[in-house]
Write an enzyme that holds these catalytic residues in place. Structure first.
Site, PDB file in Angstrom:
ATOM      1  N   ASP A  45      -4.816   3.729  -4.634  1.00  0.00           N
ATOM      2  CA  ASP A  45      -4.758   4.144  -3.181  1.00  0.00           C
ATOM      3  C   ASP A  45      -6.025   5.165  -3.318  1.00  0.00           C
ATOM      4  OD1 ASP A  45      -4.203   5.196  -0.763  1.00  0.00           O
ATOM      5  OD2 ASP A  45      -2.346   5.218  -0.971  1.00  0.00           O
ATOM      6  N   HIS A  74       0.950  -1.239   0.105  1.00  0.00           N
ATOM      7  CA  HIS A  74       0.012   0.149   0.026  1.00  0.00           C
ATOM      8  C   HIS A  74       0.815   1.363   0.005  1.00  0.00           C
ATOM      9  CE1 HIS A  74      -2.899   2.874   2.454  1.00  0.00           C
ATOM     10  NE2 HIS A  74      -2.987   2.992   0.993  1.00  0.00           N
ATOM     11  N   TYR A  87      10.931  12.808 -12.389  1.00  0.00           N
ATOM     12  CA  TYR A  87      12.226  11.884 -12.366  1.00  0.00           C
ATOM     13  C   TYR A  87      12.534  11.551 -11.007  1.00  0.00           C
ATOM     14  CZ  TYR A  87      13.143  13.343 -17.277  1.00  0.00           C
ATOM     15  OH  TYR A  87      13.258  13.572 -18.428  1.00  0.00           O
ATOM     16  N   ASN A 100       4.095   9.151 -19.730  1.00  0.00           N
ATOM     17  CA  ASN A 100       4.500   8.734 -18.548  1.00  0.00           C
ATOM     18  C   ASN A 100       3.485   8.701 -17.543  1.00  0.00           C
ATOM     19  OD1 ASN A 100       7.456   8.381 -19.605  1.00  0.00           O
ATOM     20  ND2 ASN A 100       7.410  10.671 -19.687  1.00  0.00           N
TER      21      ASN A 100
END
Length: 140
Positions: free
Chosen positions: A64, A22, A112, A132
């Protein structure tokens, strides 16, 4: 072989999804992303695009619900004229598998840094720019 697992999910990727806990994050990186130099654990998914991979992963990975943004994408660099259309596709896929979440737009260098801390990075052959995406694992 196992039943019901999409062939796009490799054994290495399934292992990583199972090992994540989690709050752990996984990055699905496009073909331009410096995956190897930013990953703690690198999973190759060459020849595949992110939308098909995202759809397959969300069959198994809960997002989540205890955070405001369980999904984040790399924001367009200021001054760049690219308008990513793939983000709408991501929203549709997420809504299909989960409830809708507001997507977080993460500045390039911050993205990044989060990638370096992520549980794993999946390197794809996605050609779309700014494709991304970071997913934060939730609970079952």
């Amino acid at each position: 072989m196992l039943k019901g697992i999409p062939s796009i999910i490799s054994p290495d990727l399934m292992k990583v999804l199972m090992e994540m806990g989690h709050g752990d994050e996984i990055v699905l990186a496009d073909g331009n992303f410096p995956s190897a130099s930013h990953a703690q654990r690198l999973i190759r998914s060459d020849g595949h695009g992110i939308p098909e991979l995202l759809s397959a992963i969300l069959q198994f990975l809960p997002l989540d619900t205890y955070v405001e943004h369980p999904v984040g994408v790399m924001a367009v660099v200021p001054g760049d004229t690219v308008q990513p259309t793939i983000w709408k596709e991501y929203e549709n896929i997420i809504h299909e598998h989960e409830r809708s979440f507001p997507i977080e737009y993460i500045e390039r260098f911050e993205f990044y840094e989060r990638t370096k801390k992520a549980f794993a990075v999946v390197a794809t052959s996605e050609k779309a720019l700014y494709a991304n995406i970071i997913l934060k694992k939730g609970v079952i």
